[in-house]
Design a protein around this motif. Structure first.
Motif, PDB file in Angstrom:
ATOM      1  N   LYS A 116     -30.348 -14.008  32.700  1.00  0.00           N
ATOM      2  CA  LYS A 116     -30.577 -13.296  33.973  1.00  0.00           C
ATOM      3  C   LYS A 116     -29.785 -11.995  34.010  1.00  0.00           C
ATOM      4  O   LYS A 116     -30.304 -10.960  34.424  1.00  0.00           O
ATOM      5  CB  LYS A 116     -30.168 -14.169  35.161  1.00  0.00           C
ATOM      6  N   LEU A 120     -30.943  -7.814  34.146  1.00  0.00           N
ATOM      7  CA  LEU A 120     -30.450  -6.845  35.126  1.00  0.00           C
ATOM      8  C   LEU A 120     -29.777  -5.635  34.469  1.00  0.00           C
ATOM      9  O   LEU A 120     -29.339  -4.728  35.166  1.00  0.00           O
ATOM     10  CB  LEU A 120     -29.470  -7.522  36.091  1.00  0.00           C
ATOM     11  N   LYS A 132     -33.993   3.288  37.759  1.00  0.00           N
ATOM     12  CA  LYS A 132     -33.890   1.943  37.192  1.00  0.00           C
ATOM     13  C   LYS A 132     -32.624   1.250  37.693  1.00  0.00           C
ATOM     14  O   LYS A 132     -32.636   0.050  37.967  1.00  0.00           O
ATOM     15  CB  LYS A 132     -33.920   1.996  35.673  1.00  0.00           C
ATOM     16  N   ARG A 135     -33.399   0.092  41.161  1.00  0.00           N
ATOM     17  CA  ARG A 135     -34.273  -1.083  41.123  1.00  0.00           C
ATOM     18  C   ARG A 135     -33.474  -2.342  40.744  1.00  0.00           C
ATOM     19  O   ARG A 135     -33.639  -3.403  41.342  1.00  0.00           O
ATOM     20  CB  ARG A 135     -35.404  -0.848  40.121  1.00  0.00           C
ATOM     21  N   GLN A 136     -32.607  -2.205  39.742  1.00  0.00           N
ATOM     22  CA  GLN A 136     -31.803  -3.357  39.321  1.00  0.00           C
ATOM     23  C   GLN A 136     -30.806  -3.754  40.407  1.00  0.00           C
ATOM     24  O   GLN A 136     -30.530  -4.933  40.600  1.00  0.00           O
ATOM     25  CB  GLN A 136     -31.077  -3.066  38.010  1.00  0.00           C
ATOM     26  N   LYS A 139     -32.702  -5.751  42.952  1.00  0.00           N
ATOM     27  CA  LYS A 139     -32.906  -7.118  42.454  1.00  0.00           C
ATOM     28  C   LYS A 139     -31.617  -7.922  42.563  1.00  0.00           C
ATOM     29  O   LYS A 139     -31.626  -9.091  42.944  1.00  0.00           O
ATOM     30  CB  LYS A 139     -33.360  -7.103  40.992  1.00  0.00           C
ATOM     31  N   SER A 140     -30.515  -7.295  42.216  1.00  0.00           N
ATOM     32  CA  SER A 140     -29.224  -7.968  42.236  1.00  0.00           C
ATOM     33  C   SER A 140     -28.828  -8.385  43.648  1.00  0.00           C
ATOM     34  O   SER A 140     -28.382  -9.512  43.868  1.00  0.00           O
ATOM     35  CB  SER A 140     -28.165  -7.045  41.646  1.00  0.00           C
ATOM     36  N   GLU A 142     -30.871  -8.809  46.188  1.00  0.00           N
ATOM     37  CA  GLU A 142     -31.825  -9.834  46.630  1.00  0.00           C
ATOM     38  C   GLU A 142     -31.458 -11.205  46.042  1.00  0.00           C
ATOM     39  O   GLU A 142     -31.496 -12.202  46.738  1.00  0.00           O
ATOM     40  CB  GLU A 142     -33.249  -9.474  46.201  1.00  0.00           C
ATOM     41  N   GLU A 143     -31.099 -11.239  44.766  1.00  0.00           N
ATOM     42  CA  GLU A 143     -30.703 -12.497  44.121  1.00  0.00           C
ATOM     43  C   GLU A 143     -29.414 -13.035  44.730  1.00  0.00           C
ATOM     44  O   GLU A 143     -29.215 -14.223  44.829  1.00  0.00           O
ATOM     45  CB  GLU A 143     -30.517 -12.317  42.609  1.00  0.00           C
TER      46      GLU A 143
END
Length: 146
Positions: A116, A120, A132, A135-136, A139-140, A142-143
């Motif tokens: 995972k 990332l 990018k 975006r990462q 995602k981070s 949100e996770e």
């Protein structure tokens, strides 16, 4: 005669709800921008938190692998030695087996975490690194809420 509210007034609970939503949005946005900045400025394309967590997952996998290997070596030694040494009790063998299963689970989960964190990572020299990174970071964050 009816009391008609002016179109610009909100009842107190609606105003509180709007203010709460704005505060949550600002907090979320600040977290994303901060993480994106960390990722963009890092040499390895990942935030400091993820670097530390990835290192901890690798250490956990290494420790669990070492412990599992020592348990397997110990059970092989006791099986070969037979009556020369004190026989391991059935209870101790069950405990060893439970620890082996636990070690295997730790290794699997650690490897999943490492994968995972790898997803990332923003690779160096990529085009549009800032986007990018953003975006990462999204995602981070949100996770992290899950």
């Amino acid at each position: 005669m009816r009391n008609i509210a002016t179109p610009h007034t909100l009842d107190p609970f609606s105003a509180l709800s709007v203010a709460s939503s704005v505060a949550k949005f600002l907090d979320f946005s600040c977290q994303v921008v901060s993480k994106a900045r960390d990722i963009n400025h890092s040499a390895d394309g990942v935030s400091i938190d993820h670097t530390q967590s990835e290192a901890a997952a690798k250490r956990l996998a290494d420790l669990a692998e070492g412990r599992r290997a020592s348990l397997q070596l110990g059970s092989a030694t006791s099986a070969v030695s037979g009556n020369e040494f004190v026989l391991v009790s059935r209870h101790a063998m069950l405990e060893d087996e439970a620890i082996k299963v636990l070690c295997t689970s730790c290794i699997e989960i650690s490897n999943q975490l490492i994968d995972k964190f790898g997803m990332l990572r923003v690779t160096a020299g990529t085009t549009h690194r800032r986007w990018k990174s953003l975006r990462q970071a999204l995602k981070s964050v949100e996770e992290g809420d899950r």
